[in-house]
Design an enzyme around this catalytic site. Structure first.
Site, PDB file in Angstrom:
ATOM      1  N   LYS A  18       0.852  -1.195   0.000  1.00  0.00           N
ATOM      2  CA  LYS A  18       0.000   0.000   0.000  1.00  0.00           C
ATOM      3  C   LYS A  18       0.887   1.244   0.000  1.00  0.00           C
ATOM      4  CE  LYS A  18      -4.008   0.350   2.072  1.00  0.00           C
ATOM      5  NZ  LYS A  18      -5.046   0.361   1.032  1.00  0.00           N
TER       6      LYS A  18
HETATM    7  N1  PMP Z   1      -7.058  -3.193  -3.487  1.00  0.00           N
HETATM    8  C1  PMP Z   1      -6.588  -1.963  -3.286  1.00  0.00           C
HETATM    9  C2  PMP Z   1      -5.783  -1.307  -4.351  1.00  0.00           C
HETATM   10  C3  PMP Z   1      -6.839  -1.300  -2.079  1.00  0.00           C
HETATM   11  O1  PMP Z   1      -6.373  -0.067  -1.868  1.00  0.00           O
HETATM   12  C4  PMP Z   1      -7.627  -1.929  -1.088  1.00  0.00           C
HETATM   13  C5  PMP Z   1      -7.934  -1.209   0.189  1.00  0.00           C
HETATM   14  N2  PMP Z   1      -6.970  -1.452   1.162  1.00  0.00           N
HETATM   15  C6  PMP Z   1      -8.092  -3.225  -1.342  1.00  0.00           C
HETATM   16  C7  PMP Z   1      -7.791  -3.825  -2.551  1.00  0.00           C
HETATM   17  C8  PMP Z   1      -8.850  -3.961  -0.293  1.00  0.00           C
HETATM   18  O2  PMP Z   1      -7.940  -4.374   0.717  1.00  0.00           O
HETATM   19  P1  PMP Z   1      -8.426  -4.560   2.213  1.00  0.00           P
HETATM   20  O3  PMP Z   1      -9.560  -5.510   2.186  1.00  0.00           O
HETATM   21  O4  PMP Z   1      -7.236  -5.158   2.914  1.00  0.00           O
HETATM   22  O5  PMP Z   1      -8.803  -3.228   2.710  1.00  0.00           O
END
Ligand code: PMP
Length: 315
Positions: free
Chosen positions: A157
């Site tokens: 991220k």
């Molecule tokens: N893909 C991206 C690019 C994201 O930014 C997120 C949000 N964190 C997700 C998928 C979903 O991930 P998570 O369920 O861990 O929030």
């Protein structure tokens, strides 16, 4: 409701919100290498308790992201969990809340990794759930391609990754849609800006695998578990764009998106254009588990301890 909580966490301490400022000349390149997490906490009215969803897993991913961009932070996962709980307690948070830990380079240099130093900030803001409210969305496959592992790794991220999603989102919004779907360089389905994608077809839950150019979403992982427990076969594999047009159900999943049903893709209605039965059932289950009104998967909930505080009356 206050405009913002009283405190955030910054540079090793609880800091009053209005005191957490930086000089304007510190801006510009400062966030490019930064990494972050998005985490949610759900208020349980009956227990008068705030439960953070999969806090450890999010903090482990923050550590992985910070390692990947070579921005080491001194805190370990236990410290990061404790900092978050302390912050939520200090703010006496009693509502559904979004938690944003951010690690940026507080060191002098940005070109020499040996001089980079991760600095941690954690802030929160109220964010009510949209689960089980009938919320739906319309999606378009963007003409932009998803970043890939040897370009800007989607597995972490990193703030910079999100520019790719913005390009796609801006494009589809101007075209009259709500959300974008991105294909990877191989032309297979990757994910949406900020969310993973799931399809239901013939009683199977199908989702792009972790080598398709996606973030290894914690919500995706939880939903694969809940789907299996519902008796659905779960398949992680490469997914063609056209599978979206013939699926029985399609939805986005992620911390911010929770479960967001997609009722139309590229002007193709998904099935009858209404949220499907598996999606509705998963929404209800996920919300119950996150809030703690459903007692399954207690290992996914970290209670903040506001209930205990109220019971003892201590500040
Ligand atoms: N893909 C991206 C690019 C994201 O930014 C997120 C949000 N964190 C997700 C998928 C979903 O991930 P998570 O369920 O861990 O929030």
């Amino acid at each position: 409701m206050a405009e913002h909580p009283t405190y955030l966490w910054w540079k090793g301490d609880l800091v009053r919100w209005e005191d957490a400022t930086v000089h304007v000349t510190d801006l510009a390149w400062s966030a490019v290498g930064g990494v972050f997490e998005g985490i949610r906490a759900y208020w349980n009215e009956e227990q008068e308790e705030l439960n953070v969803f999969r806090l450890r897993e999010h903090m482990q991913r923050l550590k992985d992201s910070s390692r990947m961009v070579r921005l080491p932070i001194e805190q370990d996962v236990d410290d990061l969990v404790q900092i978050t709980l302390d912050l939520l307690k200090a703010n006496d948070t009693r509502e559904d809340t979004y938690i944003f830990p951010f690690v940026y380079n507080g060191g002098a240099a940005r070109f020499d990794p040996r001089q980079m130093r991760g600095t941690l900030m954690v802030r929160t803001n109220p964010q009510p759930t949209h689960l089980c409210t009938g919320h739906t969305t319309r999606a378009k496959v963007s003409s932009w391609t998803r970043i890939s592992d040897n370009v800007l790794p989607p597995r972490v991220k990193n703030i910079s990754n999100y520019r790719n999603g913005h390009l796609a989102l801006h494009e589809v919004k101007l075209d009259g849609y709500d959300v974008a779907l991105l294909l990877n360089p191989q032309g297979k389905l990757a994910e949406a800006p900020g969310a993973c994608v799931m399809l239901i077809k013939n009683g199977k839950l199908i989702t792009p695998d972790t080598a398709s150019g996606i973030l290894e979403s914690i919500t995706r992982d939880a939903l694969m578990t809940l789907a299996r427990e519902r008796g659905l076969e779960v398949v992680e594999r490469t997914v063609d764009r056209t599978e979206l047009y013939t699926a029985d159900e399609v939805f986005l999943c992620g911390t911010a998106f929770e479960i967001t049903p997609i009722v139309e893709v590229d002007h193709y209605a998904v099935a009858d254009g209404k949220t499907g039965p598996h999606t509705l059932a998963l929404e209800e289950k996920l919300l119950g588990v996150m809030r703690g009104t459903d007692k399954d998967h207690p290992e996914w909930r970290t209670p903040v301890g506001v209930a205990r505080r109220a019971a003892t009356g201590s500040a």
